[in-house]
Design an enzyme around this catalytic site. Structure first.
Site, short mmCIF file in Angstrom:
data_model
loop_
_atom_site.label_atom_id
_atom_site.label_comp_id
_atom_site.label_asym_id
_atom_site.label_seq_id
_atom_site.Cartn_x
_atom_site.Cartn_y
_atom_site.Cartn_z
N CYS A 123 0.82 -1.21 0.00
CA CYS A 123 0.00 0.00 0.00
C CYS A 123 0.86 1.27 0.00
CB CYS A 123 -0.92 0.00 1.22
SG CYS A 123 -1.89 1.51 1.37
N LYS A 162 -9.49 -9.38 5.76
CA LYS A 162 -9.30 -8.46 6.86
C LYS A 162 -9.76 -9.07 8.19
CE LYS A 162 -10.27 -4.68 3.66
NZ LYS A 162 -11.25 -3.65 3.26
N VAL A 177 -6.01 0.69 5.22
CA VAL A 177 -4.76 0.97 5.92
C VAL A 177 -4.16 2.24 5.32
CG1 VAL A 177 -4.23 -1.41 6.54
CG2 VAL A 177 -3.56 -0.59 4.29
N SER A 188 -4.06 8.16 5.99
CA SER A 188 -2.65 8.53 5.97
C SER A 188 -2.41 10.03 6.16
CB SER A 188 -1.99 8.07 4.66
OG SER A 188 -2.56 8.72 3.54
#
Length: 220
Positions: free
Chosen positions: A11, A38, A51, A64
């Site tokens: 990712c 997950k 994520v 993020s």
């Protein structure tokens, strides 16, 4: 402050968080999960099921951009510029870079050749906006590595994949961007943000999507 990062192997948004943490030299625990399967405990702390998630002293923080700003506010050695106007300028271009990451993902996974070509053209045109904006070298604003560099490094790393295809150099004609990418890839924090098998893992994901880019890679 105890930091625990929940991540995924390839990712790019996770890479952003890891780079920001590594640049500050702080200790953190990392747990890598399979986004195709997950775990229940993850879904309880990530409302969007995405994520990265940074667990700070037991409290989860997701997305993020939010994680990056939290680290800016709570840890020493901030990566953002000190000047408010320059900081806003960087934040604006981080948002623009985020749109490039989305464009790149869609281009890399689409199964329609017409859409692939259109996405590729649009991506290259947007990259031209960055070429006109950045300083000569080595980073976005010159000598100092900033949060925007951490934010864009995962995108430039992913370009290693299309580079394997003749005539697919997305940075062709953009010498400042090419130099910026080399400086980012050489940065220790950027190198350590992924495992040694990142390239193989990312390529396998593209093959699983069975898009146009995967077909071109197989033919290369």
């Amino acid at each position: 402050m105890k930091l625990h990062l929940v991540s995924h192997k390839t990712c790019p948004y996770v890479q952003r968080a890891i780079i920001s943490l590594l640049e500050r030299g702080v200790e953190f625990e990392r747990t890598t999960i399979d986004l195709a399967n997950k775990p229940d405990w993850f879904l309880k702390i990530s409302p969007l099921g995405r994520v990265p998630v940074l667990i700070v002293d037991g409290t989860p923080i997701f997305e993020s951009a939010v994680i990056a700003e939290f680290l800016e506010e709570t840890l020493p050695s901030p990566l953002h510029p000190a000047d408010p106007l320059e900081r806003a300028h960087h934040r604006a271009w981080i948002e623009f870079g985020g749109s490039l990451m989305i464009d790149n993902y869609i281009m890399s996974t689409t199964k329609e050749r017409t859409e692939f070509d259109a996405r590729k053209t649009a991506l290259i045109e947007k990259l031209g906006r960055f070429e006109a904006e950045i300083q000569n070298k080595p980073f976005f604003s010159g000598e100092r590595f900033a949060l925007i560099d951490a934010s864009l490094a995962p995108l430039f790393r992913s370009f290693v994949i299309p580079d394997q295809i003749d005539g697919m150099d997305l940075l062709a004609g953009y010498p400042k961007l090419a130099a910026w990418r080399e400086a980012l890839i050489a940065r220790p924090s950027v190198q350590k943000a992924v495992d040694e098998d990142y390239l193989e893992a990312y390529t396998n994901i593209l093959h699983d999507r069975a898009g146009v880019l995967s077909q071109m890679l197989k033919a290369a």
